[in-house]
Design a protein around this motif. Structure first.
Motif, PDB file in Angstrom:
ATOM      1  N   LEU A 104       0.961   4.144  -2.784  1.00  0.00           N
ATOM      2  CA  LEU A 104       0.770   5.557  -2.434  1.00  0.00           C
ATOM      3  C   LEU A 104       1.917   6.410  -2.945  1.00  0.00           C
ATOM      4  O   LEU A 104       1.708   7.524  -3.443  1.00  0.00           O
ATOM      5  CB  LEU A 104       0.635   5.693  -0.915  1.00  0.00           C
ATOM      6  N   GLY A 105       3.138   5.888  -2.848  1.00  0.00           N
ATOM      7  CA  GLY A 105       4.296   6.634  -3.349  1.00  0.00           C
ATOM      8  C   GLY A 105       4.227   6.846  -4.858  1.00  0.00           C
ATOM      9  O   GLY A 105       4.496   7.945  -5.357  1.00  0.00           O
ATOM     10  N   ILE A 106       3.849   5.794  -5.598  1.00  0.00           N
ATOM     11  CA  ILE A 106       3.715   5.926  -7.051  1.00  0.00           C
ATOM     12  C   ILE A 106       2.642   6.948  -7.401  1.00  0.00           C
ATOM     13  O   ILE A 106       2.824   7.802  -8.278  1.00  0.00           O
ATOM     14  CB  ILE A 106       3.387   4.555  -7.683  1.00  0.00           C
ATOM     15  N   LEU A 107       1.520   6.881  -6.700  1.00  0.00           N
ATOM     16  CA  LEU A 107       0.420   7.808  -6.977  1.00  0.00           C
ATOM     17  C   LEU A 107       0.820   9.245  -6.684  1.00  0.00           C
ATOM     18  O   LEU A 107       0.480  10.159  -7.457  1.00  0.00           O
ATOM     19  CB  LEU A 107      -0.798   7.413  -6.142  1.00  0.00           C
ATOM     20  N   VAL A 108       1.528   9.470  -5.593  1.00  0.00           N
ATOM     21  CA  VAL A 108       1.966  10.830  -5.248  1.00  0.00           C
ATOM     22  C   VAL A 108       2.862  11.399  -6.343  1.00  0.00           C
ATOM     23  O   VAL A 108       2.753  12.579  -6.710  1.00  0.00           O
ATOM     24  CB  VAL A 108       2.684  10.832  -3.882  1.00  0.00           C
ATOM     25  N   VAL A 109       3.743  10.567  -6.887  1.00  0.00           N
ATOM     26  CA  VAL A 109       4.626  11.032  -7.956  1.00  0.00           C
ATOM     27  C   VAL A 109       3.816  11.495  -9.165  1.00  0.00           C
ATOM     28  O   VAL A 109       4.049  12.580  -9.720  1.00  0.00           O
ATOM     29  CB  VAL A 109       5.617   9.913  -8.361  1.00  0.00           C
ATOM     30  N   PHE A 110       2.842  10.697  -9.568  1.00  0.00           N
ATOM     31  CA  PHE A 110       2.029  11.065 -10.735  1.00  0.00           C
ATOM     32  C   PHE A 110       1.176  12.303 -10.457  1.00  0.00           C
ATOM     33  O   PHE A 110       0.978  13.134 -11.352  1.00  0.00           O
ATOM     34  CB  PHE A 110       1.144   9.891 -11.155  1.00  0.00           C
ATOM     35  N   VAL A 111       0.652  12.426  -9.251  1.00  0.00           N
ATOM     36  CA  VAL A 111      -0.155  13.600  -8.910  1.00  0.00           C
ATOM     37  C   VAL A 111       0.701  14.861  -8.933  1.00  0.00           C
ATOM     38  O   VAL A 111       0.279  15.908  -9.460  1.00  0.00           O
ATOM     39  CB  VAL A 111      -0.821  13.415  -7.533  1.00  0.00           C
ATOM     40  N   VAL A 112       1.913  14.780  -8.397  1.00  0.00           N
ATOM     41  CA  VAL A 112       2.812  15.938  -8.411  1.00  0.00           C
ATOM     42  C   VAL A 112       3.171  16.313  -9.844  1.00  0.00           C
ATOM     43  O   VAL A 112       3.191  17.497 -10.210  1.00  0.00           O
ATOM     44  CB  VAL A 112       4.082  15.630  -7.588  1.00  0.00           C
ATOM     45  N   SER A 162      -0.993   1.295  -8.707  1.00  0.00           N
ATOM     46  CA  SER A 162      -0.928   2.060  -7.463  1.00  0.00           C
ATOM     47  C   SER A 162      -2.290   2.123  -6.782  1.00  0.00           C
ATOM     48  O   SER A 162      -2.406   1.904  -5.570  1.00  0.00           O
ATOM     49  CB  SER A 162      -0.404   3.476  -7.732  1.00  0.00           C
ATOM     50  N   PHE A 163      -3.345   2.408  -7.542  1.00  0.00           N
ATOM     51  CA  PHE A 163      -4.684   2.460  -6.954  1.00  0.00           C
ATOM     52  C   PHE A 163      -5.114   1.085  -6.453  1.00  0.00           C
ATOM     53  O   PHE A 163      -5.788   0.977  -5.414  1.00  0.00           O
ATOM     54  CB  PHE A 163      -5.691   2.992  -7.973  1.00  0.00           C
ATOM     55  N   GLY A 207       0.809  -1.209   0.000  1.00  0.00           N
ATOM     56  CA  GLY A 207       0.000   0.000   0.000  1.00  0.00           C
ATOM     57  C   GLY A 207       0.843   1.260   0.000  1.00  0.00           C
ATOM     58  O   GLY A 207       0.520   2.239  -0.681  1.00  0.00           O
ATOM     59  N   LEU A 208       1.946   1.259   0.752  1.00  0.00           N
ATOM     60  CA  LEU A 208       2.840   2.415   0.777  1.00  0.00           C
ATOM     61  C   LEU A 208       3.523   2.617  -0.572  1.00  0.00           C
ATOM     62  O   LEU A 208       3.719   3.752  -1.021  1.00  0.00           O
ATOM     63  CB  LEU A 208       3.885   2.243   1.879  1.00  0.00           C
ATOM     64  N   VAL A 209       3.885   1.500  -1.209  1.00  0.00           N
ATOM     65  CA  VAL A 209       4.482   1.605  -2.549  1.00  0.00           C
ATOM     66  C   VAL A 209       3.478   2.211  -3.526  1.00  0.00           C
ATOM     67  O   VAL A 209       3.807   3.109  -4.308  1.00  0.00           O
ATOM     68  CB  VAL A 209       4.949   0.211  -3.035  1.00  0.00           C
TER      69      VAL A 209
END
Length: 307
Positions: free
Chosen positions: A43-51, A287-288, A39-41
């Motif tokens: 979340l990290g991937i998703l944060v990168v794409f959102v940024v 990621s989701f 789940g943390l992995v």
């Protein structure tokens, strides 16, 4: 005088206590979520794409994605100037990826909000209300579940036309039945619990029972299901755009794949045109999915007991 002055204080203290309990619940949930490495992995991937999506104007110029002002040549190989090469119009593929993240995430998130609102309302109403009203909503949900999801979305997108709003609307109104079925089953279970029967005996109305007792208890399942629905929405947008039903004026990962297929990028060996958007779609969906599975473990302790 004293009774009137203490009543607001009691109300404020009760409100503060409720917020304190919610914060404590969120804190415990986050602590349990951090124990899930997958789940943390995700979340990290998703944060990168959102940024990347939010910082698109800073990372790539908007003129790079314009067909009439493309800076490069046709299907140039990756180089120090164009890290991921160019497309058939001379636009840098990296710039298209960055700006395409905005549309793909926007469609996925917005369509999911529409789907969650419809699914939650239909699930609550069909589960709480007895008689012909609840039965009718349940039959409508079953009818949507029986119809194949993708063909229905293709038909609606064809009828409504090619635009970003229509794509969001089509995905939103065709992806809610599974959520409605989940919320209905939860509502039927909660409706039989003692505290809800106690609220009915004390004179609580239907709106109070739904808003104060049933809805807060089903919301964790709604949030967990949301992450999985976003992945489905992004895949659907990619599929519809690949089939030529997306908005031709907007750059998304799906329209990039459609354009790469149209110009024969696969047969000509122009891997830099079709592989990057495909990899981005896979990473965001993954990621989701990882986040959704971790949230399911958090909100449903029985899953942990089975594992």
């Amino acid at each position: 005088m004293s009774a009137a002055s203490t009543t607001p204080r009691a109300a404020v203290s009760a409100r503060q206590l409720a917020w304190r309990r919610r914060r404590e619940t969120l804190r415990r949930g986050w602590a349990e979520f951090r124990q899930h490495r997958a789940g943390l992995v995700g979340l990290g991937i998703l944060v990168v794409f959102v940024v990347v999506a939010l910082a698109a104007p800073l990372l790539a110029s908007s003129t790079d994605i314009s067909v009439t002002r493309a800076p490069g040549g046709v299907l140039e190989h990756p180089s120090s100037t164009y890290w991921l090469g160019t497309d058939d119009s001379g636009r840098p593929v990296l710039s298209l990826l960055i700006w395409g993240a905005r549309i793909s995430l926007l469609v996925g998130l917005t369509a999911t909000v529409i789907s969650m609102v419809i699914g939650t309302l239909v699930g609550l109403m069909s589960g709480y209300f007895e008689g012909w009203g609840g039965a009718l909503l349940f039959r409508v949900t079953e009818w949507f579940l029986v119809i194949p999801f993708l063909p229905l979305a293709i038909v609606l997108a064809t009828v409504l036309g090619r635009s970003l709003f229509n794509i969001i609307l089509v995905i939103g109104i065709t992806s809610w039945p599974a959520t409605a079925l989940l919320i209905r089953s939860q509502t039927l279970s909660i409706k039989e619990r003692p505290y809800l029967e106690r609220a009915r005996v004390l004179g609580a109305g239907r709106s109070h029972q739904i808003g104060r007792h049933i809805l807060p208890n089903v919301m964790p399942m709604v949030f967990a299901n949301t992450t999985l629905t976003v992945a489905i929405a992004i895949l659907t947008e990619t599929t519809l755009s690949f089939l030529g039903l997306g908005d031709p004026t907007r750059v998304s990962w799906g329209t990039m794949l459609d354009q790469a297929y149209s110009v024969g990028a696969i047969t000509t060996g122009s891997w830099w045109f079709f592989m990057p958007p495909g990899i981005c779609v896979i990473l965001v969906v993954l990621s989701f999915t990882l986040i959704g599975q971790a949230l399911e473990d958090v909100v449903n302790p029985r899953l942990k007991a089975r594992r």
